[in-house]
Design a protein around this motif. Structure first.
Motif, mmCIF file in Angstrom:
data_model
loop_
_atom_site.group_PDB
_atom_site.id
_atom_site.type_symbol
_atom_site.label_atom_id
_atom_site.label_comp_id
_atom_site.label_asym_id
_atom_site.label_seq_id
_atom_site.Cartn_x
_atom_site.Cartn_y
_atom_site.Cartn_z
ATOM 1 N N GLY A 1 -2.744 6.013 0.051
ATOM 2 C CA GLY A 1 -3.623 5.053 -0.497
ATOM 3 C C GLY A 1 -4.337 4.630 1.369
ATOM 4 N N THR A 2 -3.924 4.257 1.980
ATOM 5 C CA THR A 2 -3.433 3.736 3.697
ATOM 6 C C THR A 2 -4.407 5.458 4.599
ATOM 7 O OG1 THR A 2 -1.294 2.665 3.736
ATOM 8 C CG2 THR A 2 -2.205 3.540 6.021
ATOM 9 N N ILE B 1 -6.881 7.357 3.155
ATOM 10 C CA ILE B 1 -7.995 8.136 2.533
ATOM 11 C C ILE B 1 -8.721 6.456 2.634
ATOM 12 C CG2 ILE B 1 -9.131 7.940 0.061
ATOM 13 C CD1 ILE B 1 -6.398 9.303 -0.838
ATOM 14 N N ARG B 2 -8.329 5.365 2.214
ATOM 15 C CA ARG B 2 -9.225 4.816 2.426
ATOM 16 C C ARG B 2 -9.486 4.135 4.227
ATOM 17 N NH1 ARG B 2 -5.725 2.472 -1.835
ATOM 18 N NH2 ARG B 2 -4.577 1.722 -0.677
ATOM 19 N N ARG B 3 -8.598 4.483 5.372
ATOM 20 C CA ARG B 3 -9.090 3.471 6.271
ATOM 21 C C ARG B 3 -9.850 5.307 6.972
ATOM 22 N NH1 ARG B 3 -3.837 1.418 9.295
ATOM 23 N NH2 ARG B 3 -2.970 -0.208 8.177
ATOM 24 N N ASP C 1 -12.191 8.692 7.376
ATOM 25 C CA ASP C 1 -12.697 9.699 6.079
ATOM 26 C C ASP C 1 -12.354 11.253 5.823
ATOM 27 O OD1 ASP C 1 -15.069 10.727 4.898
ATOM 28 O OD2 ASP C 1 -16.167 11.038 7.055
ATOM 29 N N ASP D 1 -8.820 13.402 -0.145
ATOM 30 C CA ASP D 1 -7.222 13.716 -1.265
ATOM 31 C C ASP D 1 -6.438 14.543 -0.870
ATOM 32 O OD1 ASP D 1 -5.118 12.255 -3.414
ATOM 33 O OD2 ASP D 1 -5.428 14.223 -3.241
ATOM 34 N N ASP E 1 1.034 -0.851 0.096
ATOM 35 C CA ASP E 1 -0.219 -0.054 -0.238
ATOM 36 C C ASP E 1 1.040 1.468 -0.122
ATOM 37 O OD1 ASP E 1 -2.231 1.639 0.093
ATOM 38 O OD2 ASP E 1 -2.845 1.136 2.099
ATOM 39 N N ALA F 1 -5.774 14.320 2.896
ATOM 40 C CA ALA F 1 -4.951 13.294 3.531
ATOM 41 C C ALA F 1 -3.380 13.936 3.059
ATOM 42 C CB ALA F 1 -5.135 12.356 2.407
#
Length: 506
Positions: free
Chosen positions: A383-384, A386-388, A390, A393, A379, A396
């Protein structure tokens, strides 16, 4: 006797790592090399060995000087080599054949067992691999020994062992070592070099005393700079006032006086140097969402066992309460990490909690393990986050930048980041989780001294409740307000960690 003389040395890799570095290495020196992650410690050691050409300056060495250099990583070519053979191969072929006893002497001094000597390096822990590399270097009997982060991956027992070993070396052999372990530096050094981009001060003191002296110098320079700039500002105000009067009155004398005041102000401003401001490797911030519960976790004589059921110890009846910062002490293999794993399971999956462990339902866990296994190598940092969580971009990226991640780093696979970069990413993940209880297993691994102190300050400032395992004695002393020790298969509370530290040091 001077063995190495460094004059006006500088290295620039994009930005200056250090410049105008002057250092004389004499017999008997034990020099601690201190700087933040990525600020030139390994680079300086490489310059001393001759593996890297500096951008400026020169290094003069005594004729015939031999240098032993222990880098941070084990060469891939040695991974399948047994411990003993890896050390033996460091000797010239003729010497290896006729004087293999030298290997035995070194391994005995490092207390390497017969069983360990026969194991391939890839099967050993990171700590044993470090000792193998130190043995490889020392068996060649170098005139100077360079150690790059020698305590990485070592548990407290091995750190104490390494301290004793270093302090027992012949006093005429100088040692230069880079480390982020403050207690280790205090125990093994008599001089300290702080690497800085412009001027790198050297003190004939071990780390803590040198740091105090450096802080005083930095504070004095800050006061001097502020005073000089304030004086220059006052001179300019006087000059402006006289200039207006001179223009209105037509006085040439006042015009001359105005010019003199401006020149004095300019001279002060040109000579004034701002105090050194350490460029941060990235902010470490934590969060604490709080809880109304007074007792967070209850341990009711819990049996802590290995996965196959072998008893390691019993906890007795213990409580983890709000505002507790509990440090878990015990020898390697006593079951510290196993208890941490069981507590994690009880908090995250209360329906599957191990017998005897009860966590209050309002707990939100912030968990960090020493391997940073929660961060997937494939990863990316962006990406970590944004995905984990709320966050979009842009947010983050701002968060990652605040944690010291450049735009390029944010898109890199996590597996390609340095240990320090991964550690700071892990701290950011902890913060965004907004926990009210932290379980931290070796949280200072890969953090530089600035990062360690920032983590200490955050845990204290947020009054974060936590249970932690750490081999960093300075960190333990600074953070802990309760101490649990595993001894004789029981978990007992002790007043301080000092008795345990002393017992490990032997």
């Amino acid at each position: 006797m001077t063995l190495i003389a460094i004059r006006n040395l500088g290295v620039t890799l994009g930005n200056p790592l250090f410049s105008n570095l002057n250092l004389v290495v004499n017999s008997g020196d034990r020099i601690g090399l201190v700087a933040a992650n990525g600020r030139g410690k390994s680079t300086l050691l490489a310059c001393i060995t001759g593996a890297l050409e500096p951008s400026e300056g020169e290094i003069t060495k005594a004729r015939g000087l031999t240098i032993g250099h222990v880098a941070q990583n084990v060469p891939a070519a040695l991974s399948d080599t047994p411990f003993y053979d890896a050390v033996l191969q460091a000797l010239p072929a003729d010497q290896a054949e006729s004087e293999s006893w030298r290997v035995d002497v070194v391994l005995e001094s490092l207390e390497v067992s017969e069983v360990m000597r026969g194991r391939p390096l890839k099967q050993l822990s990171g700590g044993w691999q470090r000792l193998a590399m130190i043995a490889r270097s020392w068996v060649t009997e170098p005139d100077v020994l360079l150690l790059d982060e020698p305590t990485n991956h070592l548990d407290l027992e091995k750190i104490a062992q390494l301290e004793s070993w270093l302090n027992a070396l012949p006093r005429d052999v100088p040692v230069i070592l880079s480390s982020h372990d403050r207690a280790f530096l205090d125990a093994t050094t008599n001089r300290t070099l702080f690497l800085r981009p412009e001027q790198s001060p050297v003190f004939a003191l071990p780390y803590s005393r040198a740091r105090a002296a450096l802080d005083e110098i930095d504070a004095a320079e800050a006061r001097r700079y502020e005073r000089d700039m304030k004086t220059a500002e006052q001179l300019r105000k006087q000059a402006a006032k006289l200039n207006n009067i001179g223009i209105n009155s037509g006085s040439d004398l006042l015009v001359v006086k105005t010019k003199q005041l401006k020149q004095r102000a300019e001279k002060l401003e040109d000579a004034a140097k701002p105090a050194h401001l350490e460029r941060s490797a990235g902010a470490i911030r934590l969060a604490n969402r709080g809880t109304h519960a007074k007792v967070l976790v209850t341990l009711d004589d819990t049996a802590v066992t290995t996965p196959d059921g072998t008893l390691l110890f019993k906890t007795g009846r213990q409580f983890i309460c709000q505002d507790d910062r509990i440090v878990l002490l015990g020898l390697n293999g006593a079951g510290k990490s196993r208890l941490v794993t069981m507590l994690k399971q009880a908090i995250e999956r209360p329906e599957a909690a191990p017998n005897g462990i009860k966590a209050t339902p309002s707990l939100v866990l912030g968990y960090g393990d020493q391997a940073l296994a929660d961060l997937a190598d494939r990863d990316t940092p962006i990406g970590t986050i944004i995905r984990r969580f709320d966050v979009g971009d842009q947010r983050a990226r701002a968060l990652l930048a605040g944690a010291g991640m450049t735009v390029d780093m944010q898109a890199k696979p996590i597996g390609q980041l340095s240990g320090g970069q991964k550690a700071r990413l892990g701290m950011l993940v902890l913060r965004l989780t907004e926990p009210n209880f932290y379980l931290l297993d070796e949280p200072t691994n890969h953090l530089d001294i600035e990062g360690q102190e920032a983590l200490e300050n955050q845990l204290m400032a947020h009054e974060a409740s936590c249970l932690l395992v750490s081999h960093d004695r300075s960190f333990v002393r600074a953070v802990g307000n309760r101490f649990w020790q595993i001894e004789k298969k029981r978990l007992v509370q002790v007043e301080s960690p000092e008795g345990f530290f002393a017992s490990v040091a032997g």
